[in-house]
Design an enzyme around this catalytic site. Sequence first.
Site, PDB file in Angstrom:
ATOM      1  N   SER A 143     -33.405 -30.390 -52.738  1.00  0.00           N
ATOM      2  CA  SER A 143     -33.683 -30.416 -54.182  1.00  0.00           C
ATOM      3  C   SER A 143     -32.791 -29.526 -55.049  1.00  0.00           C
ATOM      4  O   SER A 143     -32.989 -29.476 -56.259  1.00  0.00           O
ATOM      5  CB  SER A 143     -35.153 -30.018 -54.402  1.00  0.00           C
ATOM      6  OG  SER A 143     -35.334 -28.664 -54.022  1.00  0.00           O
ATOM      7  N   THR A 179     -31.695 -36.902 -46.089  1.00  0.00           N
ATOM      8  CA  THR A 179     -33.116 -36.838 -46.473  1.00  0.00           C
ATOM      9  C   THR A 179     -33.408 -37.711 -47.685  1.00  0.00           C
ATOM     10  O   THR A 179     -34.324 -38.537 -47.665  1.00  0.00           O
ATOM     11  CB  THR A 179     -33.514 -35.378 -46.765  1.00  0.00           C
ATOM     12  OG1 THR A 179     -33.527 -34.666 -45.532  1.00  0.00           O
ATOM     13  CG2 THR A 179     -34.892 -35.293 -47.403  1.00  0.00           C
ATOM     14  N   THR A 215     -36.288 -37.666 -60.647  1.00  0.00           N
ATOM     15  CA  THR A 215     -35.916 -36.592 -61.571  1.00  0.00           C
ATOM     16  C   THR A 215     -35.183 -37.151 -62.786  1.00  0.00           C
ATOM     17  O   THR A 215     -34.535 -38.205 -62.698  1.00  0.00           O
ATOM     18  CB  THR A 215     -35.007 -35.582 -60.828  1.00  0.00           C
ATOM     19  OG1 THR A 215     -34.310 -34.777 -61.783  1.00  0.00           O
ATOM     20  CG2 THR A 215     -33.935 -36.280 -59.988  1.00  0.00           C
ATOM     21  N   ASP A 216     -35.246 -36.423 -63.896  1.00  0.00           N
ATOM     22  CA  ASP A 216     -34.487 -36.835 -65.091  1.00  0.00           C
ATOM     23  C   ASP A 216     -32.978 -36.719 -64.848  1.00  0.00           C
ATOM     24  O   ASP A 216     -32.179 -37.280 -65.601  1.00  0.00           O
ATOM     25  CB  ASP A 216     -34.903 -36.006 -66.321  1.00  0.00           C
ATOM     26  CG  ASP A 216     -34.691 -34.504 -66.167  1.00  0.00           C
ATOM     27  OD1 ASP A 216     -34.293 -34.050 -65.070  1.00  0.00           O
ATOM     28  OD2 ASP A 216     -34.914 -33.775 -67.155  1.00  0.00           O
ATOM     29  N   GLU A 217     -32.591 -35.997 -63.791  1.00  0.00           N
ATOM     30  CA  GLU A 217     -31.152 -35.779 -63.561  1.00  0.00           C
ATOM     31  C   GLU A 217     -30.420 -37.074 -63.216  1.00  0.00           C
ATOM     32  O   GLU A 217     -29.198 -37.143 -63.304  1.00  0.00           O
ATOM     33  CB  GLU A 217     -30.936 -34.707 -62.480  1.00  0.00           C
ATOM     34  CG  GLU A 217     -31.615 -33.412 -62.880  1.00  0.00           C
ATOM     35  CD  GLU A 217     -31.202 -32.192 -62.065  1.00  0.00           C
ATOM     36  OE1 GLU A 217     -30.099 -32.171 -61.512  1.00  0.00           O
ATOM     37  OE2 GLU A 217     -32.024 -31.258 -61.999  1.00  0.00           O
ATOM     38  N   TYR A 259     -26.659 -34.172 -55.656  1.00  0.00           N
ATOM     39  CA  TYR A 259     -28.129 -34.220 -55.662  1.00  0.00           C
ATOM     40  C   TYR A 259     -28.633 -35.399 -56.483  1.00  0.00           C
ATOM     41  O   TYR A 259     -29.393 -36.242 -55.998  1.00  0.00           O
ATOM     42  CB  TYR A 259     -28.705 -32.904 -56.212  1.00  0.00           C
ATOM     43  CG  TYR A 259     -30.156 -33.012 -56.633  1.00  0.00           C
ATOM     44  CD1 TYR A 259     -31.168 -33.228 -55.696  1.00  0.00           C
ATOM     45  CD2 TYR A 259     -30.529 -32.918 -57.991  1.00  0.00           C
ATOM     46  CE1 TYR A 259     -32.497 -33.344 -56.085  1.00  0.00           C
ATOM     47  CE2 TYR A 259     -31.851 -33.031 -58.382  1.00  0.00           C
ATOM     48  CZ  TYR A 259     -32.839 -33.244 -57.429  1.00  0.00           C
ATOM     49  OH  TYR A 259     -34.153 -33.362 -57.815  1.00  0.00           O
ATOM     50  N   LYS A 272     -30.624 -38.899 -55.417  1.00  0.00           N
ATOM     51  CA  LYS A 272     -31.933 -39.283 -55.972  1.00  0.00           C
ATOM     52  C   LYS A 272     -31.839 -40.660 -56.650  1.00  0.00           C
ATOM     53  O   LYS A 272     -32.751 -41.474 -56.545  1.00  0.00           O
ATOM     54  CB  LYS A 272     -32.429 -38.232 -56.980  1.00  0.00           C
ATOM     55  CG  LYS A 272     -32.774 -36.880 -56.386  1.00  0.00           C
ATOM     56  CD  LYS A 272     -33.954 -36.891 -55.438  1.00  0.00           C
ATOM     57  CE  LYS A 272     -35.267 -37.137 -56.108  1.00  0.00           C
ATOM     58  NZ  LYS A 272     -36.399 -37.032 -55.123  1.00  0.00           N
TER      59      LYS A 272
HETATM   60  P1  NAD Z   1     -38.630 -28.156 -52.711  1.00  0.00           P
HETATM   61  O1  NAD Z   1     -37.239 -27.961 -52.243  1.00  0.00           O
HETATM   62  O2  NAD Z   1     -39.440 -26.965 -53.146  1.00  0.00           O
HETATM   63  O3  NAD Z   1     -39.506 -28.902 -51.593  1.00  0.00           O
HETATM   64  C1  NAD Z   1     -38.973 -29.915 -50.792  1.00  0.00           C
HETATM   65  C2  NAD Z   1     -39.890 -30.072 -49.588  1.00  0.00           C
HETATM   66  O4  NAD Z   1     -39.406 -31.176 -48.816  1.00  0.00           O
HETATM   67  C3  NAD Z   1     -39.894 -28.860 -48.648  1.00  0.00           C
HETATM   68  O5  NAD Z   1     -41.203 -28.561 -48.264  1.00  0.00           O
HETATM   69  C4  NAD Z   1     -39.060 -29.308 -47.449  1.00  0.00           C
HETATM   70  O6  NAD Z   1     -39.421 -28.683 -46.244  1.00  0.00           O
HETATM   71  C5  NAD Z   1     -39.364 -30.800 -47.438  1.00  0.00           C
HETATM   72  N1  NAD Z   1     -38.314 -31.587 -46.768  1.00  0.00           N
HETATM   73  C6  NAD Z   1     -36.968 -31.512 -46.962  1.00  0.00           C
HETATM   74  N2  NAD Z   1     -36.328 -32.376 -46.163  1.00  0.00           N
HETATM   75  C7  NAD Z   1     -37.292 -33.044 -45.467  1.00  0.00           C
HETATM   76  C8  NAD Z   1     -37.270 -34.082 -44.498  1.00  0.00           C
HETATM   77  N3  NAD Z   1     -36.098 -34.609 -44.076  1.00  0.00           N
HETATM   78  N4  NAD Z   1     -38.432 -34.527 -43.983  1.00  0.00           N
HETATM   79  C9  NAD Z   1     -39.615 -33.999 -44.390  1.00  0.00           C
HETATM   80  N5  NAD Z   1     -39.708 -32.999 -45.306  1.00  0.00           N
HETATM   81  C10 NAD Z   1     -38.562 -32.536 -45.845  1.00  0.00           C
HETATM   82  O7  NAD Z   1     -38.537 -29.235 -53.892  1.00  0.00           O
HETATM   83  P2  NAD Z   1     -39.441 -29.420 -55.178  1.00  0.00           P
HETATM   84  O8  NAD Z   1     -38.850 -28.651 -56.293  1.00  0.00           O
HETATM   85  O9  NAD Z   1     -40.865 -29.227 -54.810  1.00  0.00           O
HETATM   86  O10 NAD Z   1     -39.168 -30.958 -55.474  1.00  0.00           O
HETATM   87  C11 NAD Z   1     -39.996 -31.975 -54.918  1.00  0.00           C
HETATM   88  C12 NAD Z   1     -39.535 -33.323 -55.392  1.00  0.00           C
HETATM   89  O11 NAD Z   1     -39.577 -33.383 -56.820  1.00  0.00           O
HETATM   90  C13 NAD Z   1     -38.087 -33.651 -55.006  1.00  0.00           C
HETATM   91  O12 NAD Z   1     -38.031 -35.002 -54.635  1.00  0.00           O
HETATM   92  C14 NAD Z   1     -37.301 -33.400 -56.281  1.00  0.00           C
HETATM   93  O13 NAD Z   1     -36.170 -34.227 -56.347  1.00  0.00           O
HETATM   94  C15 NAD Z   1     -38.327 -33.774 -57.341  1.00  0.00           C
HETATM   95  N6  NAD Z   1     -38.190 -33.097 -58.636  1.00  0.00           N
HETATM   96  C16 NAD Z   1     -38.112 -31.747 -58.710  1.00  0.00           C
HETATM   97  C17 NAD Z   1     -38.038 -31.130 -59.961  1.00  0.00           C
HETATM   98  C18 NAD Z   1     -38.007 -29.625 -60.083  1.00  0.00           C
HETATM   99  O14 NAD Z   1     -37.856 -29.120 -61.195  1.00  0.00           O
HETATM  100  N7  NAD Z   1     -38.161 -28.863 -59.021  1.00  0.00           N
HETATM  101  C19 NAD Z   1     -38.016 -31.899 -61.117  1.00  0.00           C
HETATM  102  C20 NAD Z   1     -38.098 -33.289 -61.006  1.00  0.00           C
HETATM  103  C21 NAD Z   1     -38.195 -33.877 -59.755  1.00  0.00           C
HETATM  104  P1  TYD Z   2     -31.806 -25.051 -61.655  1.00  0.00           P
HETATM  105  O1  TYD Z   2     -33.075 -24.260 -61.630  1.00  0.00           O
HETATM  106  O2  TYD Z   2     -30.899 -24.997 -60.474  1.00  0.00           O
HETATM  107  O3  TYD Z   2     -32.224 -26.554 -61.993  1.00  0.00           O
HETATM  108  P2  TYD Z   2     -31.288 -27.844 -62.340  1.00  0.00           P
HETATM  109  O4  TYD Z   2     -29.879 -27.511 -62.094  1.00  0.00           O
HETATM  110  O5  TYD Z   2     -31.798 -28.842 -61.369  1.00  0.00           O
HETATM  111  O6  TYD Z   2     -31.592 -28.148 -63.764  1.00  0.00           O
HETATM  112  O7  TYD Z   2     -30.957 -24.605 -62.916  1.00  0.00           O
HETATM  113  C1  TYD Z   2     -31.487 -24.681 -64.233  1.00  0.00           C
HETATM  114  C2  TYD Z   2     -30.390 -24.263 -65.185  1.00  0.00           C
HETATM  115  O8  TYD Z   2     -30.107 -22.872 -64.987  1.00  0.00           O
HETATM  116  C3  TYD Z   2     -29.071 -24.985 -64.966  1.00  0.00           C
HETATM  117  O9  TYD Z   2     -28.454 -25.232 -66.226  1.00  0.00           O
HETATM  118  C4  TYD Z   2     -28.237 -24.009 -64.156  1.00  0.00           C
HETATM  119  C5  TYD Z   2     -28.725 -22.658 -64.648  1.00  0.00           C
HETATM  120  N1  TYD Z   2     -28.697 -21.546 -63.658  1.00  0.00           N
HETATM  121  C6  TYD Z   2     -28.061 -20.338 -63.990  1.00  0.00           C
HETATM  122  O10 TYD Z   2     -27.514 -20.166 -65.097  1.00  0.00           O
HETATM  123  N2  TYD Z   2     -28.049 -19.330 -63.064  1.00  0.00           N
HETATM  124  C7  TYD Z   2     -28.623 -19.467 -61.840  1.00  0.00           C
HETATM  125  O11 TYD Z   2     -28.561 -18.521 -61.010  1.00  0.00           O
HETATM  126  C8  TYD Z   2     -29.280 -20.697 -61.529  1.00  0.00           C
HETATM  127  C9  TYD Z   2     -29.945 -20.897 -60.193  1.00  0.00           C
HETATM  128  C10 TYD Z   2     -29.296 -21.708 -62.472  1.00  0.00           C
END
Ligand code: NAD
Ligand code: TYD
Length: 363
Positions: free
Chosen positions: A86, A101, A134-136, A159, A163
């Site tokens: 992620s 993955t 994700t919005d990305e 990434y 996705k």
């Molecule tokens: P995270 O990295 O905290 O958690 C990912 C989890 O997936 C972990 O528990 C990891 O062990 C598990 N995992 C990884 N590879 C695996 C595999 N091959 N088989 C089984 N389990 C596996 O991520 P997150 O921030 O909780 O994100 C969860 C989902 O939401 C992702 O799909 C991400 O793309 C999406 N998402 C995240 C955000 C955000 O801001 N964090 C925003 C929008 C969407």
């Molecule tokens: P991040 O939490 O990695 O989420 P995403 O890239 O998926 O949006 O980063 C959020 C924003 O913060 C992104 O513009 C990158 C910036 N960033 C920093 O400036 N410093 C840092 O150490 C990290 C991890 C992110």
Amino acid sequence: MKTYLVTGGAGFIGSNFIHYMIKKYDDIFIVNLDKLTYSGNLNNLKDIEKGSRYAFVKGDITDSELVKSLFEIYPIDYVVNFAAESHVDRSIDNPTEFINTNIVGTFVLLESAKSAWLKGEKWEEGKKFIQISTDEVYGSLGETGYFSETTPLDPRSPYSASKSSADLLVKSYFDTYRMPINITRCSNNYGPYQFPEKLIPLMINNCLTGKCLPVYGDGKNVRDWIYVEDHCRAIDLVVNKGRVGEVYNIGGGNERTNIDIVKTIIATLRMLLEENDVRKAFISEEKIKFVKDRKGHDRRYAIDSTKISNELGWKPVTSFDEGMKKTVKWYLDNSKWLEEITSGSYKDYYVKMYADREKEEAV
Ligand code: NAD
Ligand code: TYD
């Protein structure tokens, strides 16, 4: 009794989702399939693990034998696929696991669900596959405009490309086989249990340990932040009420520059720490360091959530001030969780990712 296969449930959003669902419903069963990569942590689910409505399976979503066997053992109604690599910076450094993955893993889940749920020409009643995206996938915005569900996909990092690929596979199972699916595309989440490689927990941890606060580029990149519980509520609505085949965008309606986020974290920590806490001496804006920018750094994300709001009656309810206070307080109250996660291999990650970057300050 509905049975959920939640993948990646030991990660940040997955574990929050499991907490949310177990608390809200007493007639569901959740199977959590998680590989426990660096970001998966069973400590996130300590209070749930002994419950009779929850089972944990350590395993990989790319392992088709294992995934198929889960469909044989459990009467799975919903797959909610959170499992993913992620972090954008890691995908830039080494995309291999992102392809495995995020793309192959999603394919294996789709195939297994199809084998279990498609009987001849007919899908079993009440089944659905929900892809957490994700919005990305929409790429990067300029100063104006919003991503809607019809915005063309234009991913710009390994990434987001992985996705997007997964989203297209999920869409193809709907278009080709009429598989019941939904795709959700959410903006940046924050809240409890987030691994400290992402902006907000990384900055909280660096503040508490006296490190510098590395802001990429000019710090003016914009993200639309949403408190994780609001995201979980939206997913629950999509699972239970979302129209089959539809994509739903989920946004916080809360655009902030990165520099604003970092300054808010500093102010919130200073407000919440006791007057005589020694750490207060080194938590200040003087620690902010503008460092070398991320490659291909998306400038701005902003979500139009009109569709989910009109169709499912969802809107975010946690204000940014409230969400930040809750989040910072959670990290202060859970210092052991943070210490355990940041010992060991996290130290190597930090050096690898930040040592060179910090040498090359942004101009
Ligand atoms: P995270 O990295 O905290 O958690 C990912 C989890 O997936 C972990 O528990 C990891 O062990 C598990 N995992 C990884 N590879 C695996 C595999 N091959 N088989 C089984 N389990 C596996 O991520 P997150 O921030 O909780 O994100 C969860 C989902 O939401 C992702 O799909 C991400 O793309 C999406 N998402 C995240 C955000 C955000 O801001 N964090 C925003 C929008 C969407
Ligand atoms: P991040 O939490 O990695 O989420 P995403 O890239 O998926 O949006 O980063 C959020 C924003 O913060 C992104 O513009 C990158 C910036 N960033 C920093 O400036 N410093 C840092 O150490 C990290 C991890 C992110």
